[in-house]
Design an enzyme around this catalytic site. Structure first.
Site, PDB file in Angstrom:
ATOM      1  N   TYR A   1     -39.551 -25.459  -5.016  1.00 31.10           N
ATOM      2  CA  TYR A   1     -38.402 -25.202  -4.138  1.00 31.10           C
ATOM      3  C   TYR A   1     -38.721 -24.060  -3.178  1.00 31.10           C
ATOM      4  CZ  TYR A   1     -33.446 -24.639  -2.856  1.00 31.10           C
ATOM      5  OH  TYR A   1     -32.259 -24.557  -2.169  1.00 31.10           O
TER       6      TYR A   1
ATOM      7  N   LYS B   1     -38.721 -24.628   0.882  1.00 31.22           N
ATOM      8  CA  LYS B   1     -37.783 -23.903   1.742  1.00 31.22           C
ATOM      9  C   LYS B   1     -38.512 -22.889   2.623  1.00 31.22           C
ATOM     10  CE  LYS B   1     -33.922 -25.886   0.500  1.00 31.22           C
ATOM     11  NZ  LYS B   1     -33.113 -26.666   1.462  1.00 31.22           N
TER      12      LYS B   1
END
Length: 259
Positions: free
Chosen positions: A164, A168
């Site tokens: 993640y 991101k």
């Protein structure tokens, strides 16, 4: 409200497409952009959720259409955008909101899981942005808002979530890269980096008293965000009020990144 303020935040005559628009931040954003005057295409792989969001918009007097697609599949993205253009004839705003999280230690993350997270969180934002670029250019410009995360700017360290973080973080710099490359097209590209937001996505974390305290202690304001807080930031970046803002990452984080 004064006419000047109405003009700054008005989206009348604009068309917006929101990925992952059936729930949480995406649904709140779809509703808010509609209330600001935009026609809205709600894209979600869950048709029922997308219909619920569209029904809410229509009930409030807005105009919206359901788009069903898996954003990890570029061919489905193309078809969904074609459908939106057939319906509304133009595209002015894209919100890349669809996201996936796998809280797995790095050494236990399989190739398939890594690719799955990248496909939804980063690759989809790229392909959706590319699908939006030509119609936005034809319309005289547009605004792309990526939903990034504080985890794309910090190392976190609270729980293992490397895939993640990477996705991101990539989205943050994709925002900057496209902002520079597409400025000549009149396309502004920005991002919102939220803290933990009260959604189904984070329910298990925020309902745990010990974890909730740990997270709140990291934010000077000691407040979790609500979906409307993120939607309001998206509205600003998509509106005429931000006409000279591009390549920016707006943190909606209770001061997390200021520490």
């Amino acid at each position: 409200m004064s006419k000047m303020l109405e003009q700054l935040f008005s989206l009348y005559g604009k068309v917006a497409l929101i990925t992952g628009g059936g729930r949480g931040i995406g649904q709140e954003t779809a509703l808010m952009l509609s209330q600001a005057g935009a026609k809205v295409a709600v894209l979600d792989r869950d048709e029922s959720a997308a219909k619920d969001a569209v029904d809410a918009i229509v009930s409030a007097g807005g105009e919206a259409v359901v788009l069903v697609a898996d954003v990890s599949k570029p061919e489905q993205i193309k078809q969904a955008f074609a459908t939106a253009l057939d319906r509304f004839g133009r595209l002015d705003i894209l919100v890349n909101n669809a996201a996936l999280v796998r809280r797995i230690p790095a050494l236990e993350t399989s190739i398939d899981v890594w690719r799955e997270v990248m496909d939804v969180n980063l690759n989809a934002a790229f392909f959706c942005s590319c699908a939006a670029a030509e119609p936005m250019t034809a319309a005289g410009g547009g605004a792309i808002v990526n939903i990034a995360s504080i985890m794309g700017i910090s190392g976190g360290g609270i729980y293992p979530i490397a895939s993640y973080h990477a996705s991101k973080g990539g989205l943050v710099n994709l925002t900057r890269g496209l902002a520079v490359e597409w400025a000549s097209r009149g396309i502004r590209v920005n991002a919102v980096a939220p803290t933990w937001v009260r959604t189904e996505f984070t329910k298990a974390l925020l309902d745990d008293p010990e974890m909730s305290k740990t997270l709140l202690d990291l934010m000077p304001l000691r407040k979790f965000a609500d979906t409307i807080d993120v939607a309001a930031a998206v509205l600003y970046l998509a509106s005429p009020a931000a006409k000279v803002v591009t390549g920016h990452v707006l943190a909606v984080d209770g001061g997390y990144l200021a520490r």
